[in-house]
Design a protein around this motif. Sequence first.
Motif, short mmCIF file in Angstrom:
data_model
loop_
_atom_site.label_atom_id
_atom_site.label_comp_id
_atom_site.label_asym_id
_atom_site.label_seq_id
_atom_site.Cartn_x
_atom_site.Cartn_y
_atom_site.Cartn_z
N SER A 32 -22.73 6.35 49.76
CA SER A 32 -22.65 7.83 49.86
C SER A 32 -21.33 8.32 49.25
O SER A 32 -21.28 9.37 48.62
CB SER A 32 -22.76 8.26 51.33
OG SER A 32 -21.62 7.88 52.09
N LEU A 33 -20.26 7.55 49.41
CA LEU A 33 -18.98 7.95 48.78
C LEU A 33 -19.03 7.68 47.27
O LEU A 33 -18.57 8.49 46.47
CB LEU A 33 -17.81 7.20 49.42
CG LEU A 33 -16.43 7.53 48.83
CD1 LEU A 33 -16.13 9.03 48.91
CD2 LEU A 33 -15.34 6.74 49.55
N LEU B 104 -20.27 10.45 45.13
CA LEU B 104 -19.30 11.52 44.82
C LEU B 104 -18.31 11.05 43.76
O LEU B 104 -17.96 11.78 42.84
CB LEU B 104 -18.57 11.96 46.09
CG LEU B 104 -19.43 12.56 47.20
CD1 LEU B 104 -18.56 12.95 48.40
CD2 LEU B 104 -20.19 13.78 46.68
N GLN C 30 -19.75 11.32 40.44
CA GLN C 30 -19.77 12.70 39.93
C GLN C 30 -18.39 13.08 39.36
O GLN C 30 -18.29 13.73 38.32
CB GLN C 30 -20.15 13.67 41.06
CG GLN C 30 -21.61 13.68 41.43
CD GLN C 30 -21.89 14.76 42.47
OE1 GLN C 30 -21.65 15.95 42.23
NE2 GLN C 30 -22.36 14.32 43.65
N VAL C 31 -17.32 12.66 40.07
CA VAL C 31 -15.96 12.97 39.57
C VAL C 31 -15.73 12.23 38.24
O VAL C 31 -15.20 12.79 37.28
CB VAL C 31 -14.89 12.57 40.61
CG1 VAL C 31 -13.49 12.75 40.03
CG2 VAL C 31 -15.06 13.39 41.89
N TRP D 242 -17.62 14.04 35.65
CA TRP D 242 -16.93 15.31 35.37
C TRP D 242 -15.78 15.06 34.38
O TRP D 242 -15.60 15.80 33.41
CB TRP D 242 -16.40 15.93 36.65
CG TRP D 242 -15.75 17.27 36.44
CD1 TRP D 242 -16.33 18.51 36.56
CD2 TRP D 242 -14.39 17.51 36.03
NE1 TRP D 242 -15.43 19.50 36.23
CE2 TRP D 242 -14.23 18.89 35.91
CE3 TRP D 242 -13.32 16.67 35.76
CZ2 TRP D 242 -13.02 19.47 35.52
CZ3 TRP D 242 -12.10 17.23 35.37
CH2 TRP D 242 -11.97 18.64 35.26
N ASN E 193 -15.48 16.69 30.69
CA ASN E 193 -14.48 17.75 30.52
C ASN E 193 -13.17 17.28 29.89
O ASN E 193 -12.20 18.04 29.83
CB ASN E 193 -14.21 18.41 31.87
CG ASN E 193 -15.42 19.17 32.37
OD1 ASN E 193 -15.76 20.24 31.88
ND2 ASN E 193 -16.13 18.57 33.33
N ALA F 182 -12.04 19.53 27.10
CA ALA F 182 -11.55 20.84 27.57
C ALA F 182 -10.13 20.70 28.12
O ALA F 182 -9.26 21.55 27.87
CB ALA F 182 -12.49 21.38 28.65
N VAL F 183 -9.87 19.61 28.84
CA VAL F 183 -8.51 19.39 29.38
C VAL F 183 -7.53 19.15 28.23
O VAL F 183 -6.44 19.73 28.18
CB VAL F 183 -8.51 18.21 30.38
CG1 VAL F 183 -7.09 17.86 30.80
CG2 VAL F 183 -9.36 18.54 31.62
N ALA G 151 -6.78 22.42 26.60
CA ALA G 151 -5.89 23.24 27.44
C ALA G 151 -4.46 22.74 27.33
O ALA G 151 -3.52 23.53 27.20
CB ALA G 151 -6.36 23.19 28.90
N ARG G 152 -4.28 21.44 27.32
CA ARG G 152 -2.93 20.86 27.22
C ARG G 152 -2.31 21.20 25.87
O ARG G 152 -1.13 21.58 25.80
CB ARG G 152 -2.99 19.35 27.41
CG ARG G 152 -3.28 18.93 28.85
CD ARG G 152 -3.45 17.43 28.99
NE ARG G 152 -3.64 17.07 30.40
CZ ARG G 152 -3.97 15.85 30.81
NH1 ARG G 152 -4.15 14.87 29.91
NH2 ARG G 152 -4.14 15.59 32.10
N TYR H 107 -1.33 24.84 25.92
CA TYR H 107 -0.16 25.05 26.81
C TYR H 107 1.12 24.56 26.13
O TYR H 107 2.16 25.22 26.20
CB TYR H 107 -0.38 24.29 28.12
CG TYR H 107 0.71 24.47 29.15
CD1 TYR H 107 1.83 23.63 29.19
CD2 TYR H 107 0.63 25.50 30.10
CE1 TYR H 107 2.83 23.80 30.13
CE2 TYR H 107 1.62 25.69 31.05
CZ TYR H 107 2.72 24.83 31.06
OH TYR H 107 3.72 25.00 31.99
#
Lengths: 96, 96
Positions: A67-68, A71, A74-75, A78, A82, A85-86, A89-90, A93
């Motif tokens: 169950s953990l 998750l 999913q991270v 993710w 992404n 995109a990160v 952004a860096r 910036y």
Amino acid sequence: MSLTMCTLGIHGAPMRYSEVSRNIPGVSQKMLTQTLRSLERDGMVRRTVTPVSPVRVDYELTDLGRSLYALIAQVRDWAHENADAVDHARATYDKL
Amino acid sequence: MSLTMCTLGIHGAPMRYSEVSRNIPGVSQKMLTQTLRSLERDGMVRRTVTPVSPVRVDYELTDLGRSLYALIAQVRDWAHENADAVDHARATYDKL
């Protein structure tokens, strides 16, 4: 910790210590042993000893561990989806 | 990092530095400033400066930040829901 859970989660079946180790390049025996013991203590991993000769020891995620892992996966996904995109952004910036 | 994202995520609207700080007991000004700057650099947080007197600075999650916060919130909720099961597993393991 999460790499070990991902290794067991992706495999989805009991794994021997050597199999887990091969899937985590650069992990030391001491670190992997501590991690598996900690995950077992937390109820995330089941350690099964089969009394054959030589003794066989297998590791697998418990229901709680799975169950953990769902998750964590999913991270992980993710992060893959992404990463650009990160990075963008860096770069933006850093030009400020 | 995740505490700051949870603070902004739970609030769901722009927050001033002092508001964020009040929601993270014990966080130092240096650590919170570095964390907000890092989250801004990674594209997770938007920093808005309103040129009034005194200048107003607000922080909020970006869409990218909200998408990661949704996962962090699930892990946080998982931890709350499964804390007893982990404690039970630890107690059982420690009796071995």
